[in-house]
Design an enzyme around this catalytic site. Structure first.
Site, PDB file in Angstrom:
ATOM      1  N   GLU A 178      12.836  -0.251  -2.655  1.00  0.00           N
ATOM      2  CA  GLU A 178      11.697  -0.170  -1.731  1.00  0.00           C
ATOM      3  C   GLU A 178      11.758  -1.233  -0.635  1.00  0.00           C
ATOM      4  OE1 GLU A 178       7.808  -0.776  -3.523  1.00  0.00           O
ATOM      5  OE2 GLU A 178       6.761  -0.267  -1.673  1.00  0.00           O
ATOM      6  N   LYS A 220      12.444   4.245  -1.700  1.00  0.00           N
ATOM      7  CA  LYS A 220      10.997   4.261  -1.417  1.00  0.00           C
ATOM      8  C   LYS A 220      10.756   3.553  -0.085  1.00  0.00           C
ATOM      9  CE  LYS A 220       6.529   2.783  -3.344  1.00  0.00           C
ATOM     10  NZ  LYS A 220       5.716   2.714  -4.544  1.00  0.00           N
TER      11      LYS A 220
HETATM   12  C1  5MM Z   1       0.682  -1.086  -6.257  1.00  0.00           C
HETATM   13  O1  5MM Z   1       1.244  -1.974  -5.328  1.00  0.00           O
HETATM   14  C2  5MM Z   1       2.599  -2.280  -5.579  1.00  0.00           C
HETATM   15  C3  5MM Z   1       2.769  -3.699  -5.986  1.00  0.00           C
HETATM   16  O2  5MM Z   1       2.351  -4.536  -4.962  1.00  0.00           O
HETATM   17  P1  5MM Z   1       2.085  -6.109  -5.231  1.00  0.00           P
HETATM   18  O3  5MM Z   1       3.351  -6.688  -5.721  1.00  0.00           O
HETATM   19  O4  5MM Z   1       1.691  -6.593  -3.875  1.00  0.00           O
HETATM   20  O5  5MM Z   1       0.978  -6.207  -6.204  1.00  0.00           O
HETATM   21  C4  5MM Z   1       3.406  -1.880  -4.323  1.00  0.00           C
HETATM   22  O6  5MM Z   1       4.728  -2.272  -4.347  1.00  0.00           O
HETATM   23  C5  5MM Z   1       3.320  -0.378  -4.218  1.00  0.00           C
HETATM   24  O7  5MM Z   1       4.040   0.207  -5.263  1.00  0.00           O
HETATM   25  C6  5MM Z   1       3.888   0.159  -2.927  1.00  0.00           C
HETATM   26  O8  5MM Z   1       3.766  -0.729  -1.849  1.00  0.00           O
HETATM   27  C7  5MM Z   1       3.214   1.443  -2.568  1.00  0.00           C
HETATM   28  O9  5MM Z   1       1.838   1.219  -2.453  1.00  0.00           O
HETATM   29  P2  5MM Z   1       1.040   1.865  -1.258  1.00  0.00           P
HETATM   30  O10 5MM Z   1      -0.377   1.449  -1.492  1.00  0.00           O
HETATM   31  O11 5MM Z   1       1.651   1.313  -0.008  1.00  0.00           O
HETATM   32  O12 5MM Z   1       1.256   3.356  -1.388  1.00  0.00           O
END
Ligand code: 5MM
Length: 340
Positions: A178, A220
């Site tokens: 990602e 991702k």
């Molecule tokens: C759920 O958020 C994931 C973990 O983020 P943190 O390390 O900041 O807590 C994040 O990686 C998430 O899986 C992705 O960014 C996708 O989330 P969104 O909200 O952008 O769909």
């Protein structure tokens, strides 16, 4: 020896037709922010109750192939004593695990970060595999601003992503790679396109150099959208067209699937964009979702931490998953929202 067959089977299952991934791997700071927004405390009981509400939603296995969990959640048991990983597997949903330790500042590069978590990762992956994880996730964070991202930032993050991916495959775990280009800022869609293309080019070069098995990984990425403070907005077709052009230039067809993050787009926009991309098909890879906020936010707001709201929140969550499932084949339309 890497078991390429096992990796490929899991990767293909993650992006199976009509299905996508639920990202529920909020780290402690992120889940606290989410709970702050509905004015509830982030304690273990509330975190369990919230995730249990999501995971026990009837029928989500029709649209969700896998769930990315946070370390605590992989070890948490539902209120009836069933470990979450087992609860999900029982519904035919694969449990996954976030293994990065988050971003830290890069010295000498103001405003830029690199993701940590490689130390001890080989041993952690072994344990996660025993706990039932089929896939893992590592997120790199790229910001757009004055003079950034620098090549150094892209390179450091790509090196770490590729090292993580190779270690996952060694452990028999499918890596979700990602590289997130943030939505924050006032940049144009053209600039987002340029940065995303560069980021993906550097990332796939490192994946190649570190001999990552492309058929056994999932990408991702972020969609190509203008910065959230950009005065010039882009319509759905432009986002879809630019995102697919960018991906076709950078992502080998050997990669089985691309599962987008939502990055702060509204739930409906994230669905519309995914739908428009799939409507442009045929595409060289499966194109699906791995959303956190765009799948969870409406349900979180309906739940509000009140057990009496579980049924309503689950209905909303099921509906969002269904809409995104339809967007997998370009068959989503606005009437689906109205009907709900
Ligand atoms: C759920 O958020 C994931 C973990 O983020 P943190 O390390 O900041 O807590 C994040 O990686 C998430 O899986 C992705 O960014 C996708 O989330 P969104 O909200 O952008 O769909």
């Amino acid at each position: 020896m890497v078991n390429t067959q096992e990796l490929e089977t899991v990767a293909r299952g993650m992006v199976a037709k009509g299905k996508g991934i639920l990202a529920a791997d909020e780290s402690m700071g992120t889940i606290k922010r989410r709970f702050d927004s509905i004015k509830i405390e982030s304690n273990e009981d509330n975190r369990r109750a919230y995730r249990e509400m999501l995971f026990t939603t009837k029928g989500i296995e029709e649209s969700i192939s896998g769930v990315i969990l946070f370390d605590e959640t992989l070890r948490t048991k539902a209120s009836d004593g069933t470990p979450f990983a087992q609860l999900l597997s029982g519904k035919g949903i694969m449990p996954g695990i976030k293994v990065d330790k988050g971003p830290v500042d890069i010295p000498n590069f103001p405003g830029e970060v690199v993701t940590e978590g490689l130390d001890g990762l080989r041993a952690r992956l072994k344990e996660y595999k025993e706990l039932g994880a089929k896939f893992a996730k590592w997120r790199a964070v790229i910001s757009i601003g004055d003079g950034i991202p620098t090549y150094t930032c892209l390179e450091l993050n790509a090196e770490a992503l590729a090292r993580y991916a190779a270690l996952c495959q060694e452990a028999g775990i499918v890596p979700i790679v990602e590289p997130e280009v943030l939505l924050d800022g006032s940049h144009t869609i053209e600039r987002a396109h340029e940065v995303t293309e560069h980021t993906l080019k550097v990332t796939f070069t490192q994946l190649f150099l570190q001999r990552v098995y492309l058929e056994g990984m999932i990408l991702k990425p972020s969609m190509v959208v203008p910065g959230k403070d950009s005065p010039k907005k882009a319509n759905v077709e432009e986002v879809a067209e630019r995102t697919i052009r960018c991906l076709k230039r950078t992502v080998p067809a050997a990669v089985p699937g691309i599962a987008f993050l939502s990055g702060g787009q509204s739930a409906e926009s994230a669905t519309e964009h995914l739908n428009a991309m799939n409507a442009m098909g045929p595409l060289p890879w499966e194109v699906t979702f791995s959303y956190a906020r765009a799948l969870q936010d409406p349900a979180l707001k309906a739940w509000k931490g009140d057990p009496g709201n579980i049924g309503a929140a689950q209905k909303i969550f099921y509906h969002r998953a269904k809409c995104n499932s339809a967007a997998r084949s370009g068959s989503y339309n606005k009437q689906m929202e109205a009907a709900a």
